[in-house]
Design an enzyme around this catalytic site. Structure first.
Site, short mmCIF file in Angstrom:
data_model
loop_
_atom_site.label_atom_id
_atom_site.label_comp_id
_atom_site.label_asym_id
_atom_site.label_seq_id
_atom_site.Cartn_x
_atom_site.Cartn_y
_atom_site.Cartn_z
CG ASP A 1 -1.95 1.05 1.27
OD1 ASP A 1 -3.09 0.73 1.65
OD2 ASP A 1 -1.65 2.21 0.93
CG ASP B 1 -2.97 3.30 -2.29
OD1 ASP B 1 -4.04 2.67 -2.16
OD2 ASP B 1 -2.38 3.86 -1.36
CD GLU B 2 -5.55 -1.42 0.16
OE1 GLU B 2 -5.87 -2.19 1.05
OE2 GLU B 2 -6.21 -0.41 -0.12
P1 TTP Z 1 -5.31 4.92 1.27
O1 TTP Z 1 -4.29 3.88 0.92
O2 TTP Z 1 -6.42 4.52 2.16
O3 TTP Z 1 -4.59 6.18 1.94
P2 TTP Z 1 -3.21 6.86 1.60
O4 TTP Z 1 -2.44 6.09 0.60
O5 TTP Z 1 -3.47 8.28 1.22
O6 TTP Z 1 -2.47 6.89 2.99
P3 TTP Z 1 -1.84 5.65 3.80
O7 TTP Z 1 -2.08 4.42 2.97
O8 TTP Z 1 -0.39 5.96 3.95
O9 TTP Z 1 -2.58 5.63 5.09
O10 TTP Z 1 -5.94 5.48 -0.05
C1 TTP Z 1 -5.20 5.64 -1.27
C2 TTP Z 1 -5.67 6.87 -2.00
O11 TTP Z 1 -7.06 6.78 -2.29
C3 TTP Z 1 -5.53 8.15 -1.21
O12 TTP Z 1 -4.23 8.73 -1.38
C4 TTP Z 1 -6.61 9.02 -1.76
C5 TTP Z 1 -7.69 8.05 -2.19
N1 TTP Z 1 -8.78 8.04 -1.20
C6 TTP Z 1 -9.89 8.83 -1.43
O13 TTP Z 1 -9.97 9.52 -2.44
N2 TTP Z 1 -10.89 8.83 -0.50
C7 TTP Z 1 -10.84 8.08 0.65
O14 TTP Z 1 -11.78 8.11 1.47
C8 TTP Z 1 -9.68 7.27 0.88
C9 TTP Z 1 -9.56 6.43 2.12
C10 TTP Z 1 -8.69 7.28 -0.07
MG MG Z 2 -2.19 4.06 0.78
#
Ligand code: TTP
Ligand code: MG
Length: 452
Positions: free
Chosen positions: A11, A105-106
């Site tokens: 991720d 991203d995951e």
């Molecule tokens: P995440 O992987 O949940 O968050 P992140 O990568 O920003 O942070 P981290 O993993 O380090 O905690 O989500 C990936 C992307 O998806 C995030 O950068 C933006 C988008 N996203 C949204 O648009 N809305 C949301 O509610 C979430 C959770 C994520």
């Molecule tokens: Mg992330």
């Protein structure tokens, strides 16, 4: 459950914000918030610097601005996020044919299916760091966290523990012990609603869940949920990694403490839920054509109303506006008391076909909204904070701010140091939005922006 730690979960850290910091050197090390900048917008994500102020995903944007007025507020460049996502997935697919992306991203990777045979801690450590290094290299510096374990549950738990920019391996045999003290929310599938029901039984932690009697759980949650919960409480998770799992819909719903009857109370809920769904949609990298509002009345009957748009959308504003319109169309039901309101999207495509959307048309009592002129998302007329622009003589930069007929641009890119700021009239012909084309999957390892 597997006897080897053969599932990897990767991720990216603060994904959208990290891409912005990569491409905008002056924002590195600073609080950056990406999200819907309009009145109804919600935060997509915040850089770790901004999280220190209490800013997080799905928070209303106005709340974020109050917590950290000096952060950079950007509306997002989805082309850039999709390019980075494809680069990362390409790295993972070189590791194994079995890669299951969960969002942009995951992803889960089945290491055993990729021919890995040495699952010793030292070998896994090297493999995990290699992958993280390759992700950093192909994306031009984005950091990823990785977890490795014997199930999807453990791999994901491990990558969460590894954040940011780390690697955690959960050794087989230690799984059940590792989760005993955690909140039940750590269990996949346990959302706020299930957690609340468990709380009513006095169950907060995984250990407490194990101590509950099967009867008690069945009565509160139903047979199906009780069964999988009891298994996961002992870290028993045999879900396979599946390369072609397809997402069909995304929704959020909310049960109210007391039944609501007034449109004025329900409209903000529909708008906010619409924006939250839009955020999840963007996270998955998809666009949706159909928006649905579901109401459960006091008598438990369920009423839904949907609208299919001509173009596929993913913006907070559009989805919130359609959700509110669909709620208004069911206004005659409100007097009976609304227990639950839900907003969902479906009919996914991978391409933006955002057609010009007319809010007035949404009020019409028909299932299709007419969309006269399809427009490009970054219409020239409206520069948005964070957008890429190119100046005839000064070269590439990004929109630092707009207002009063002016646009301020910072001239810097991922490859330069922090650059100078200049202001122009918005209609200055020397300044244009930088066109973006997302490359095909096989070109993903390529450089980055492709210009028209
Ligand atoms: P995440 O992987 O949940 O968050 P992140 O990568 O920003 O942070 P981290 O993993 O380090 O905690 O989500 C990936 C992307 O998806 C995030 O950068 C933006 C988008 N996203 C949204 O648009 N809305 C949301 O509610 C979430 C959770 C994520
Ligand atoms: Mg992330």
């Amino acid at each position: 459950m597997r006897s080897d730690a053969s599932i990897l979960h990767l991720d990216l850290d603060a994904f959208f914000a990290a891409v912005e910091q990569r491409d905008k050197p002056s924002l590195r090390g600073k609080p950056v918030v990406v999200g819907g900048v309009s009145g109804r917008g919600v935060v997509s994500t915040a850089s770790y610097e901004a999280r220190k102020f209490g800013i997080h995903s799905a928070q209303p944007m106005h709340e974020a601005r109050r917590l950290c007025p000096n952060a950079a507020y950007l509306s997002g460049r989805f082309g850039a996020y999709r390019i980075a996502s494809r680069q990362v997935m390409a790295v993972l697919r070189r590791l194994s044919p079995l890669v299951e992306p969960l969002s942009l991203d995951e992803a889960y990777v089945d290491l055993a299916a990729g021919g890995v045979t040495d699952f010793s801690p030292a070998a896994l450590q090297k493999l995990g760091e290699d992958v993280r290094g390759r992700v950093r290299a192909v994306t031009g510096g984005l950091t990823a966290s990785a977890g490795i374990g014997s199930s999807k549950f453990m791999a994901k738990l491990a990558s969460e523990a590894a954040k940011p920019d780390g690697l955690v391996i959960i050794a087989p045999g230690t799984e059940a012990g590792r989760i005993a003290g955690l909140s039940v929310r750590a269990i996949p599938g346990v959302g706020p609603a299930t957690a609340e029901r468990l709380q009513r039984l006095g169950i907060h932690t995984v250990a407490e869940l194990r101590a509950a009697t099967p009867n008690e759980l069945r009565r509160e949650l139903g047979q199906l949920t009780a069964t999988w919960l009891s298994a996961l409480a002992y870290a028993e998770d045999d879900r396979g990694v599946s390369a072609d799992r397809e997402m069909k819909s995304i929704s959020v719903e909310e049960t109210f403490a007391v039944d609501l009857t007034r449109l004025a109370e329900l409209e903000p809920v529909a708008a906010r839920d619409g924006a939250v769904v839009a955020g999840r949609l963007r996270k998955s990298g998809a666009f949706a054509r159909t928006i649905t509002v579901k109401l459960r009345l006091a008598d438990f009957t369920i009423h839904t109303r949907s609208r299919t748009l001509l173009g596929a959308v993913d913006s907070d504003e559009t989805i919130a506006a359609v959700a509110v319109a669909l709620l208004r169309e069911q206004q005659h039901l409100l007097a009976q008391g609304i227990r639950l309101l839900g907003v969902g999207v479906s009919g996914f495509t991978n391409e933006a076909q955002e057609a010009l959307f007319e809010v007035s048309a949404a009020r019409r009592d028909e299932s299709r909204v007419t969309a006269p002129t399809p427009t490009v998302r970054h219409a020239h007329a409206g520069y948005r904070a964070g957008d890429d622009v190119t100046h005839e003589t000064l070269g590439p930069g990004w929109v630092w701010g707009t207002g009063l007929g002016l646009v301020t641009v910072r001239f810097e890119t991922a490859a330069t140091g922090p650059g100078p700021v200049r202001t122009f009239p918005v209609d200055d012909p020397a300044l244009r939005p930088t066109p973006v084309l997302v490359p095909d999957e096989d070109e993903a390892a390529g450089p980055g922006w492709l210009e028209e």
